[in-house]
Scaffold this motif. Sequence first.
Motif, PDB file in Angstrom:
ATOM      1  N   ASP A   1       0.897  -1.228  -0.001  1.00  0.00           N
ATOM      2  CA  ASP A   1       0.005  -0.096   0.019  1.00  0.00           C
ATOM      3  C   ASP A   1       0.725   1.117   0.004  1.00  0.00           C
ATOM      4  O   ASP A   1       0.616   2.240  -0.727  1.00  0.00           O
ATOM      5  CB  ASP A   1      -0.795   0.050   1.163  1.00  0.00           C
ATOM      6  CG  ASP A   1      -2.076  -1.040   1.057  1.00  0.00           C
ATOM      7  OD1 ASP A   1      -2.449  -1.221  -0.199  1.00  0.00           O
ATOM      8  OD2 ASP A   1      -2.543  -1.291   2.087  1.00  0.00           O
TER       9      ASP A   1
ATOM     10  N   ASN B   1      -5.378   5.521 -12.025  1.00  0.00           N
ATOM     11  CA  ASN B   1      -6.382   4.571 -12.013  1.00  0.00           C
ATOM     12  C   ASN B   1      -7.338   4.723 -10.740  1.00  0.00           C
ATOM     13  O   ASN B   1      -7.145   5.411  -9.809  1.00  0.00           O
ATOM     14  CB  ASN B   1      -5.888   3.348 -12.129  1.00  0.00           C
ATOM     15  CG  ASN B   1      -5.038   2.743 -11.261  1.00  0.00           C
ATOM     16  OD1 ASN B   1      -5.273   2.994 -10.234  1.00  0.00           O
ATOM     17  ND2 ASN B   1      -4.256   1.897 -11.411  1.00  0.00           N
ATOM     18  N   GLU B   2      -8.396   4.040 -10.873  1.00  0.00           N
ATOM     19  CA  GLU B   2      -9.513   4.028  -9.992  1.00  0.00           C
ATOM     20  C   GLU B   2      -9.043   3.507  -8.566  1.00  0.00           C
ATOM     21  O   GLU B   2      -9.050   4.131  -7.374  1.00  0.00           O
ATOM     22  CB  GLU B   2     -10.562   3.207 -10.280  1.00  0.00           C
ATOM     23  CG  GLU B   2     -11.906   3.323  -9.296  1.00  0.00           C
ATOM     24  CD  GLU B   2     -12.665   4.533  -8.901  1.00  0.00           C
ATOM     25  OE1 GLU B   2     -13.086   4.883  -7.887  1.00  0.00           O
ATOM     26  OE2 GLU B   2     -12.202   5.744  -9.705  1.00  0.00           O
ATOM     27  N   ALA B   3      -8.115   2.619  -8.511  1.00  0.00           N
ATOM     28  CA  ALA B   3      -7.564   1.863  -7.132  1.00  0.00           C
ATOM     29  C   ALA B   3      -6.611   2.790  -6.524  1.00  0.00           C
ATOM     30  O   ALA B   3      -6.769   2.818  -5.507  1.00  0.00           O
ATOM     31  CB  ALA B   3      -6.830   0.812  -7.509  1.00  0.00           C
ATOM     32  N   THR B   4      -5.975   3.566  -7.519  1.00  0.00           N
ATOM     33  CA  THR B   4      -4.994   4.625  -6.890  1.00  0.00           C
ATOM     34  C   THR B   4      -5.690   5.793  -6.257  1.00  0.00           C
ATOM     35  O   THR B   4      -5.528   6.454  -5.181  1.00  0.00           O
ATOM     36  CB  THR B   4      -3.845   5.045  -7.846  1.00  0.00           C
ATOM     37  OG1 THR B   4      -3.103   3.682  -8.548  1.00  0.00           O
ATOM     38  CG2 THR B   4      -2.857   6.119  -7.412  1.00  0.00           C
ATOM     39  N   ARG B   5      -6.644   6.139  -6.955  1.00  0.00           N
ATOM     40  CA  ARG B   5      -7.710   7.239  -6.586  1.00  0.00           C
ATOM     41  C   ARG B   5      -8.285   6.958  -5.137  1.00  0.00           C
ATOM     42  O   ARG B   5      -8.496   7.819  -4.199  1.00  0.00           O
ATOM     43  CB  ARG B   5      -8.688   7.618  -7.641  1.00  0.00           C
ATOM     44  CG  ARG B   5      -9.486   8.884  -7.223  1.00  0.00           C
ATOM     45  CD  ARG B   5     -10.793   8.810  -8.133  1.00  0.00           C
ATOM     46  NE  ARG B   5     -11.765   7.883  -7.674  1.00  0.00           N
ATOM     47  CZ  ARG B   5     -12.530   7.944  -6.575  1.00  0.00           C
ATOM     48  NH1 ARG B   5     -12.721   9.204  -5.955  1.00  0.00           N
ATOM     49  NH2 ARG B   5     -13.494   7.231  -6.540  1.00  0.00           N
ATOM     50  N   ILE B   6      -8.857   5.734  -5.052  1.00  0.00           N
ATOM     51  CA  ILE B   6      -9.516   5.309  -3.756  1.00  0.00           C
ATOM     52  C   ILE B   6      -8.371   5.327  -2.639  1.00  0.00           C
ATOM     53  O   ILE B   6      -8.769   5.968  -1.499  1.00  0.00           O
ATOM     54  CB  ILE B   6     -10.019   3.989  -4.016  1.00  0.00           C
ATOM     55  CG1 ILE B   6     -11.096   4.201  -4.515  1.00  0.00           C
ATOM     56  CG2 ILE B   6     -10.186   3.349  -2.515  1.00  0.00           C
ATOM     57  CD1 ILE B   6     -11.969   2.833  -5.031  1.00  0.00           C
ATOM     58  N   LEU B   7      -7.146   4.826  -3.015  1.00  0.00           N
ATOM     59  CA  LEU B   7      -6.009   4.901  -1.886  1.00  0.00           C
ATOM     60  C   LEU B   7      -5.554   6.249  -1.557  1.00  0.00           C
ATOM     61  O   LEU B   7      -5.387   6.497  -0.296  1.00  0.00           O
ATOM     62  CB  LEU B   7      -4.918   4.011  -2.561  1.00  0.00           C
ATOM     63  CG  LEU B   7      -3.523   3.797  -1.707  1.00  0.00           C
ATOM     64  CD1 LEU B   7      -3.966   3.011  -0.551  1.00  0.00           C
ATOM     65  CD2 LEU B   7      -2.307   3.174  -2.356  1.00  0.00           C
TER      66      LEU B   7
END
Length: 399
Positions: free
Chosen positions: A176, A225-231
């Motif tokens: 992470d 990307n979406e996963a990075t945005r959420i993180l």
Amino acid sequence: MSATVVSGMRPTGRLHLGHYHGVLKNWLRLQEQHESFFFVADLHALTTHYEHPEGIRQSTWDLLVEWLAVGLDPEKATLFVQSWVPQHAELALLLGMLTPLSWLERVPTFKDQQEQLRDRDLATFGFLGYPALMSADILLYDAAWVPVGADQVAHLEICRELARRFNSLYGRSQEDSEALAAGLRALGKKGKQQYQRLLERFQQDGDGSAVTQARELLDSAASINEATRILLLANLEGKGRTILSEPQPLLTEAAKMPGLDGRKMSKSYGNAIALREEPETVRKKLLTMPTDPARVGRHDPGDPERCPVWPLHQIYSHETTRAWVQEGCRSAGIGCVECKSVLVDKVLEEQEPIRARAEDWAARPERLREIAAHGAEKARARAEQTLIRVREVMGLDAG
């Protein structure tokens, strides 16, 4: 297991009826419904009384005596002395490593108490850092609930913020952390600077609008990307694996216990009746209370709503007695001494069993020490479970 509740009191003198109606009656209900930890906050007492600690030890035992006298049960709740559980001080120190100074300086009571206690030198690390100790008191026990009045919710918020910040810093895997660093690089220099400013505004200044602006920034960034945005958004909001549980306020109805002058009962106002004050002193205090200024003479009518005695009747007297006071005062059918005498009887009736039980407990110092020692043992075992997790993620488990 039921949800855990944590609360404490500073040992700065004998309790009064305001403490009983405003706090202890609520604790009596909570010990029946939840796993409860109630502690004598002697370390907190030192934040303002470090120069004159002489009375803290005796006040600690007085406090425990009075808790037991009103009905707190060591078989139902864990009763202990804060300094007997060294994990409180250890976690407070560790939380201090990551607590922004700006958070401490904006705690509502910081400037208020400095203003009220001008006769004391409060420019100390302990006084400024007391919110970290308060947070440790709560977070050690994975408290789900902290009983507070509506005016105290802001004091609990720093504890919640510290739990979020701790989980954000230490609640991520190595993967992470690497993904977070890569995401920040992908935002570019300008985007990263904007993100860092928004993170500071939210986590240090408590500006909720920064979260909305961060969402807009990240939604518009085509480079992630979406996963990075959420993180990245979770990082800004202080979300991570839960190591320290974020407590919630358990709002309690504020019992506005009036003092002898109509203001809130407080030792600092000199308008209080001690929980186990001698009957003759109680009688004298109540019979000499000020009344409606309109009642100069016995036959002058008055208005209970303008009399400091009336709010006490609203707490102690039955409906029929309150109706008698209303009619008698307004018509001058009763005098102020008659009105107060009824109240005296009710207050003494409430205090009598508390005073008797307090005398019994005070006569058994060894039993008091056993209760405090047993409570501290239970508290240490529970607190150590939390500190094992904390030490591990902070790299302090090398031994």
